[in-house]
Each structure stands twice: as structure tokens, then as C-alpha cells.
Design an enzyme around this catalytic site. Structure first.
Site, PDB file in Angstrom:
ATOM      1  N   CYS A   1     -14.925   3.482 -14.845  1.00 36.48           N
ATOM      2  CA  CYS A   1     -14.767   4.452 -15.917  1.00 36.48           C
ATOM      3  C   CYS A   1     -13.444   5.186 -15.802  1.00 36.48           C
ATOM      4  O   CYS A   1     -13.383   6.367 -15.457  1.00 36.48           O
ATOM      5  CB  CYS A   1     -15.937   5.406 -15.910  1.00 36.48           C
ATOM      6  SG  CYS A   1     -17.473   4.474 -16.033  1.00 36.48           S
ATOM      7  N   GLU A   2     -12.368   4.474 -16.020  1.00 37.71           N
ATOM      8  CA  GLU A   2     -11.001   5.010 -16.036  1.00 37.71           C
ATOM      9  C   GLU A   2     -10.207   4.113 -16.975  1.00 37.71           C
ATOM     10  O   GLU A   2     -10.324   2.889 -16.902  1.00 37.71           O
ATOM     11  CB  GLU A   2     -10.331   4.887 -14.657  1.00 37.71           C
ATOM     12  CG  GLU A   2     -10.929   5.703 -13.550  1.00 37.71           C
ATOM     13  CD  GLU A   2     -10.587   7.196 -13.622  1.00 37.71           C
ATOM     14  OE1 GLU A   2      -9.673   7.573 -14.382  1.00 37.71           O
ATOM     15  OE2 GLU A   2     -11.263   7.951 -12.918  1.00 37.71           O
TER      16      GLU A   2
ATOM     17  N   PRO B   1       8.457  -6.234   7.850  1.00 35.34           N
ATOM     18  CA  PRO B   1       8.025  -6.765   6.553  1.00 35.34           C
ATOM     19  C   PRO B   1       6.505  -6.738   6.418  1.00 35.34           C
ATOM     20  O   PRO B   1       5.776  -6.961   7.388  1.00 35.34           O
ATOM     21  CB  PRO B   1       8.520  -8.213   6.596  1.00 35.34           C
ATOM     22  CG  PRO B   1       8.467  -8.575   8.048  1.00 35.34           C
ATOM     23  CD  PRO B   1       8.775  -7.303   8.809  1.00 35.34           C
ATOM     24  N   GLY B   2       6.033  -6.452   5.228  1.00 36.61           N
ATOM     25  CA  GLY B   2       4.601  -6.525   4.952  1.00 36.61           C
ATOM     26  C   GLY B   2       4.364  -7.515   3.826  1.00 36.61           C
ATOM     27  O   GLY B   2       3.919  -8.639   4.010  1.00 36.61           O
TER      28      GLY B   2
END
Ligand code: PLP
Length: 404
Positions: free
Chosen positions: A338-339, A269-270
């Protein structure tokens, strides 16, 4: 983590005080929450007595890894870098498993040298490479084979890993071939069958299907696997809607499976261990009027926290200080990058906000800092840990000099 007289507290600490001291954006983790998650996980799976290997890619902060190790977990790593970090954090090699489709010769050699518990191989070529290295070192190496069970995890397509069109694991046919091959090899011990079907799984059904596929294939191999590694993927409640995977129910079906095959279960598990123990504190730089909505421009961006831009994931956004007013326009929370995908969330209803207000992005403990980058030449944020009523910096803010 809760409001007290309208101010948000993390383990007793005021968020606005934290922001003043450590500046923004800042990743703030609660040790208490982390410990509770681990305790909860252990309690739910007690009847199985599994080896639980924390998935390091979810959060690879060395101090957090050290704490996680001290709380009894091993590590699931996917690169030599993660392996080094896990070892350096005090996690013992006999509690480390190594996954990934592209382990290089160098990475495999190192893992073999360190005598980690298992290398979970994902292709025939990798098996041949492991055998070559083991032969040259005159060693017999413990390996697992990762099966692609062709099971739909019914999660976001970007984080699904167990369908036949995904690059992970090997097909049933290949699995049977490889099992035979390894059983006759002088340089490899076949120890494990591993699977990992995806992430943020909220429903038990994909896991049930996965176990059914495993039952079938184990019968065909007619082989006793000392370990069966069921991967991770347990989903958490990002929406605060009380919808999360029922771990108890899962553990009951795994128990039956375990007894049938007389094997040791490994979990990786993470997210379910660390996801809800982290919060990203960020400040509003500007509020800009748009056509039908107002843009709330934060000082955190997709380079600091990429899940929304990368997976279209949605995280709860809340104010550090509550007020009673109501904004008359929709707010879109964005970063300065800038996206157009540098956007965290669009909220029709929100309290009225002002420039310099603090905003919290919730549940960023997993796949938050570990996915951060320096895009737009932005230094990575600082990480702090609250433990035993003390705040500790666990990873310094990068400074511009490091980048330029
Ligand atoms: C990412 C990953 C995990 C952890 O998944 P979570 O959804 O965070 O629990 C476990 N095993 C493997 C092989 C992985 O790639």
C-alpha cells in the site's frame, strides 16, 4: 541466463520449474556469473595487484560471502553485524576493512579485538574514540582516514557520497589535522587513506578527478600511506545497452597512481561483483485495467526489492516465457504494497501478459535481498543458488510464524 526456445534458463534451469519448486517470489543467483565477475575484475586489475574487499552491504548472504571469500576476496563491512557475518563466512580478519560514519564503541572494540586490517575512520570524534579504546586495551590499532574529496560521482543523487554536502569522510583541512594527530599517537598506526565517492559510476571522469584530489592531498601530508583504499562504485549495465564502466581504463590510471605513491591499493566493489548474478522471479497475481495503462500486480513488492522505490532505479523486466503477441496498452509493473512508490517499471511495449505468468526482474544481486524488509508484514523471499548444475537453498523463505 538466456532464452532457449522461448523459455528463460538460468544456468540450464528452467525458470518455470524453479518457480514451481521454490514458489515465488524467489531470488535466484548464478554461481557461474558470480565467479566470472570476480575473474573479470581480477583480470582487469591484475597490473595493480590490489586487495579487493567485497562490500558486504551489497549482498550479505552468508553462503554467497563464503563463496566470494573462497574466490579470494576480502570484505568491506559497515556494521558489527556485517563484520560477524564476514568472519562467520570464513573471511580472514586481515582482509577486512570497516567503514561507516557511526561506528559505536562496541563495534570499534569488537573490530579491534578481532585485529581486522583497517578501521577507516570518518571523523575526529571517531579517531578519539578509537584511541581511547586502544589505550585501554594497550594496543596500537591500524587506522585509515576517509577523505571526502568533494568529487561529483555523476550518478543518482541518492547514491552519491563524495561531495562536501554528503555526510561521508572528512574535509581536506580536517584530513591534514587528523594525519598529524595520528602520527603522534602512541595507540594508532596511520596506514591508509580511503575514499568512496558513490555508486553505479559509469564514467571514468569522476575517478580521474578523485585521483587528482588524492595526489594533491598526499603531497600536502608528506606521508607515505601503506594502503590507499579507493572504495567501490563501479557501475554495471542495468539497461543492457553495453554501457558500463571501462574497468581496464580505470586500472590503467590507478596503476600510474599506485606507482607514484608506492602503495598497496584496496578496492571495495559490491555491485560490480554480484549485481548481475541475481534474478528475482515473481508471478502475476492480477492484471488490473487502469485509465491509460494496465497494472500488472506482481507477488514481489518493494519490501522484497526496494531499489526502484528507494532510488527510482530502473531494472529490466522480462517474461519467463516469450510469446509473439504485443500488448495494446502500457503495462505498469507494481507490487501489492500500500504505497504508490511500490512500482518497478512502466513499459509501453511488452508482450501480452496473463495472470499467473512469471516475470523476471533482472540484475537484483546487489542491494536486493540486503535491502529487503518486512513492511506490510510480508515474509522475506527465499534465496537459491545454482552451482555446478545443482540448486541449493541458501536462505529459507521467512514464514508468517517468524513474524507474528
Ligand atoms: C557501498 C559502499 C561500497 C560499495 O559500493 P558499490 O557501488 O556497490 O561498488 C564500497 N565502499 C563503501 C565505503 C561503501 O559504503
Amino acid at each position: 541466463m538466456r532464452y532457449k526456445s522461448k523459455k528463460f534458463l538460468i544456468d540450464g534451469f528452467n525458470v518455470d520449474k524453479i518457480a514451481k519448486t521454490y514458489k515465488t517470489p524467489v531470488y535466484c543467483y548464478s554461481f557461474k556469473r558470480l565467479r566470472e565477475n570476480i575473474k573479470d575484475f581480477k583480470k582487469n586489475f591484475k597490473r595493480i595487484n590490489p586487495l579487493t574487499c567485497f562490500s558486504v552491504k551489497a549482498n550479505s548472504n552468508k553462503i554467497l560471502l563464503n563463496e566470494i571469500g573462497k574466490l579470494g576476496l576480502g570484505a568491506d563491512v559497515v556494521s558489527i553485524g556485517e563484520l560477524l557475518k564476514a568472519l562467520k563466512s570464513g573471511i580472514k580478519p586481515n582482509k577486512i576493512v570497516f567503514s561507516g560514519v557511526g561506528k559505536t564503541k562496541n563495534e570499534l572494540s569488537f573490530a579491534i579485538e578481532k585485529k581486522i586490517l583497517l578501521i577507516n575512520a570518518e571523523s575526529k570524534s571517531e579517531i578519539l574514540e578509537i584511541e581511547k579504546i586502544a589505550k585501554s586495551k594497550k594496543r596500537k590499532v591500524n587506522v585509515g582516514i576517509r577523505l571526502n574529496p568533494n568529487t561529483d560521482a555523476k550518478t543518482l543523487s541518492q547514491i552519491s557520497t563524495g561531495k562536501k554536502e554528503n555526510k561521508f569522510g572528512v574535509s581536506e583541512k580536517r584530513f591534514l589535522e587528523l594525519t598529524k594527530y595520528i602520527r603522534h599517537s602512541k595507540y594508532m598506526n596511520l596506514k591508509c587513506l580511503s575514499v568512496h565517492i558513490g555508486s553505479q559510476i559509469l564514467d571514468i571522469k569522476p575517478y580521474e578527478k578523485m585521483l587528482m584530489v588524492l595526489n594533491k592531498i598526499i603531497k600536502k601530508t608528506n606521508y607515505h600511506f601503506e594502503y590507499i583504499d579507493l572504495g567501490g562504485g563501479m557501475g554495471i549495465d542495468y539497461k543492457n545497452s553495453n554501457k558500463k564502466l571501462n574497468l581496464k581504463k580505470y586500472s590503467l590510471i590507478v596503476k600510474k597512481f599506485k606507482e607514484k605513491h608506492k602503495t598497496k591499493i584496496i578496492f571495495e566493489p559490491g555491485r560490480s561483483i554480484i549485481g548481475n548474478s541475481g534474478i528475482l522471479i515473481t508471478k502475476i497475481i492480477y492484471i488490473k485495467e487502469g485509465h491509460k495503462k494496465n497494472f500488472v500486480i506482481l507477488d514481489a513488492a518493494m519490501n522484497d526489492f526496494m531499489r526502484p522505490a528507494l532510488y527510482n532505479a530502473r531494472h529490466r523486466i522480462i517474461p519467463a516465457i516469450k510469446n509473439e503477441s504485443q500488448s495494446n496498452k502500457t503495462y505498469e509493473f507494481v507490487g501489492p504494497i500500500c504505497e504508490s512508490t511500490d512500482k518497478f517499471s512502466t513499459n509501453k511495449k511488452f508482450q501480452k501478459l496473463h495472470e499467473n505468468d512469471l516475470i523476471l526482474i533482472c540484475d537484483v544481486g546487489a542491494y536486493g535481498m540486503s535491502l529487503s524488509s518486512n513492511y506490510n508484514t510480508r515474509p522475506k523471499p527465499v534465496e537459491i543458488l545454482i552451482k555446478n548444475s545443482k540448486i541449493k537453498i541458501i536462505n529459507k523463505r521467512q514464514n508468517l510464524k517468524d513474524l507474528i
